[in-house]
Scaffold this motif. Structure first.
Motif, PDB file in Angstrom:
ATOM      1  N   THR A   1       0.787  -1.236   0.000  1.00  0.00           N
ATOM      2  CA  THR A   1       0.000   0.000   0.000  1.00  0.00           C
ATOM      3  C   THR A   1       0.820   1.288   0.000  1.00  0.00           C
ATOM      4  O   THR A   1       0.586   2.158  -0.834  1.00  0.00           O
ATOM      5  CB  THR A   1      -1.004  -0.016   1.171  1.00  0.00           C
ATOM      6  N   PRO A   2       1.789   1.491   0.908  1.00  0.00           N
ATOM      7  CA  PRO A   2       2.512   2.772   0.863  1.00  0.00           C
ATOM      8  C   PRO A   2       3.333   2.933  -0.420  1.00  0.00           C
ATOM      9  O   PRO A   2       3.552   4.052  -0.886  1.00  0.00           O
ATOM     10  CB  PRO A   2       3.419   2.743   2.095  1.00  0.00           C
ATOM     11  N   PHE A   3       3.733   1.838  -1.015  1.00  0.00           N
ATOM     12  CA  PHE A   3       4.510   1.905  -2.245  1.00  0.00           C
ATOM     13  C   PHE A   3       3.622   2.306  -3.422  1.00  0.00           C
ATOM     14  O   PHE A   3       4.036   3.073  -4.284  1.00  0.00           O
ATOM     15  CB  PHE A   3       5.224   0.576  -2.511  1.00  0.00           C
ATOM     16  N   VAL A   4       2.397   1.803  -3.443  1.00  0.00           N
ATOM     17  CA  VAL A   4       1.460   2.190  -4.497  1.00  0.00           C
ATOM     18  C   VAL A   4       1.201   3.693  -4.423  1.00  0.00           C
ATOM     19  O   VAL A   4       1.212   4.387  -5.448  1.00  0.00           O
ATOM     20  CB  VAL A   4       0.136   1.390  -4.397  1.00  0.00           C
ATOM     21  N   ALA A   5       0.998   4.195  -3.215  1.00  0.00           N
ATOM     22  CA  ALA A   5       0.770   5.631  -3.057  1.00  0.00           C
ATOM     23  C   ALA A   5       1.970   6.432  -3.563  1.00  0.00           C
ATOM     24  O   ALA A   5       1.812   7.434  -4.259  1.00  0.00           O
ATOM     25  CB  ALA A   5       0.486   5.953  -1.587  1.00  0.00           C
ATOM     26  N   ARG A   6       3.164   5.986  -3.237  1.00  0.00           N
ATOM     27  CA  ARG A   6       4.377   6.696  -3.683  1.00  0.00           C
ATOM     28  C   ARG A   6       4.550   6.597  -5.199  1.00  0.00           C
ATOM     29  O   ARG A   6       4.947   7.568  -5.847  1.00  0.00           O
ATOM     30  CB  ARG A   6       5.603   6.143  -2.957  1.00  0.00           C
ATOM     31  N   LEU A   7       4.250   5.436  -5.782  1.00  0.00           N
ATOM     32  CA  LEU A   7       4.331   5.291  -7.243  1.00  0.00           C
ATOM     33  C   LEU A   7       3.411   6.286  -7.925  1.00  0.00           C
ATOM     34  O   LEU A   7       3.808   6.951  -8.900  1.00  0.00           O
ATOM     35  CB  LEU A   7       3.941   3.880  -7.674  1.00  0.00           C
ATOM     36  N   LYS A   8       2.192   6.400  -7.433  1.00  0.00           N
ATOM     37  CA  LYS A   8       1.230   7.323  -8.029  1.00  0.00           C
ATOM     38  C   LYS A   8       1.711   8.767  -7.905  1.00  0.00           C
ATOM     39  O   LYS A   8       1.590   9.548  -8.851  1.00  0.00           O
ATOM     40  CB  LYS A   8      -0.146   7.136  -7.398  1.00  0.00           C
ATOM     41  N   GLU A   9       2.272   9.114  -6.767  1.00  0.00           N
ATOM     42  CA  GLU A   9       2.803  10.460  -6.577  1.00  0.00           C
ATOM     43  C   GLU A   9       3.964  10.712  -7.540  1.00  0.00           C
ATOM     44  O   GLU A   9       4.030  11.759  -8.188  1.00  0.00           O
ATOM     45  CB  GLU A   9       3.267  10.643  -5.130  1.00  0.00           C
ATOM     46  N   MET A  10       4.866   9.768  -7.656  1.00  0.00           N
ATOM     47  CA  MET A  10       6.026   9.923  -8.543  1.00  0.00           C
ATOM     48  C   MET A  10       5.598  10.073 -10.005  1.00  0.00           C
ATOM     49  O   MET A  10       6.205  10.835 -10.759  1.00  0.00           O
ATOM     50  CB  MET A  10       6.975   8.734  -8.404  1.00  0.00           C
ATOM     51  N   ALA A  11       4.560   9.359 -10.403  1.00  0.00           N
ATOM     52  CA  ALA A  11       4.094   9.408 -11.791  1.00  0.00           C
ATOM     53  C   ALA A  11       3.556  10.786 -12.157  1.00  0.00           C
ATOM     54  O   ALA A  11       3.631  11.185 -13.319  1.00  0.00           O
ATOM     55  CB  ALA A  11       3.034   8.341 -12.025  1.00  0.00           C
TER      56      ALA A  11
END
Length: 151
Positions: A39-49
């Motif tokens: 979960t926290p990685f998905v949130a960070r991926l979306k932010e980075m994108a």
């Protein structure tokens, strides 16, 4: 029967307890999301994108290990990783076997310069931390773990 909150009733919310900021200055990062710990990685991926920053980002390898196979969720995760320019390694336990520190090191040649970011079951995190410490990674500075239990 479902209990309903009354106006003025207090609610206590706990967690998360770690310090998952993803910015520790390492030129390479290894992310490990085990099961729902993704979960926290998905949130960070979306932010980075969505960021169009010229700032140099670390090279990132994301390991997602899970027992559950949800093809649609895995497809979305792969899309998010591509959009964020992150290398994704998905391991389904029954198909691929268990993830270990040794396996991570085999797949990430630059691991000695990396920081490790982990979210998942406590015992798995402790085992990875001990494994990387035994291989010389300064875990006090470069092993970041989101605590995955209520205190």
């Amino acid at each position: 029967m479902v209990d309903r909150l009354k106006v003025g009733q207090k609610v206590t919310v706990e967690g998360p307890y770690g310090c998952f900021t993803f910015d520790d200055g390492s030129p390479r990062q290894i992310w490990v999301g085990a099961g729902i710990g993704i979960t926290p990685f998905v949130a960070r991926l979306k932010e980075m994108a969505t960021q169009k920053s010229t700032q140099t980002r670390p090279e990132i390898d994301l390991f997602h290990t899970t027992r559950e196979v949800d093809e649609e969720a895995l497809k979305r995760l792969a899309q998010d990783a591509r959009a964020a320019n992150v290398r994704l390694h998905t391991l389904i336990d029954a198909r691929d076997g268990k993830l270990s520190g040794e396996r991570i090191r085999e797949m990430v040649p630059g691991w000695p310069e990396a920081s490790v970011w982990f979210c998942g079951p406590i015992k798995f995190g402790a085992a990875l931390r001990a494994d990387f410490a035994a291989q010389g990674l300064p875990v006090d500075e470069r092993f970041h773990q989101e605590l995955f239990e209520l205190r």
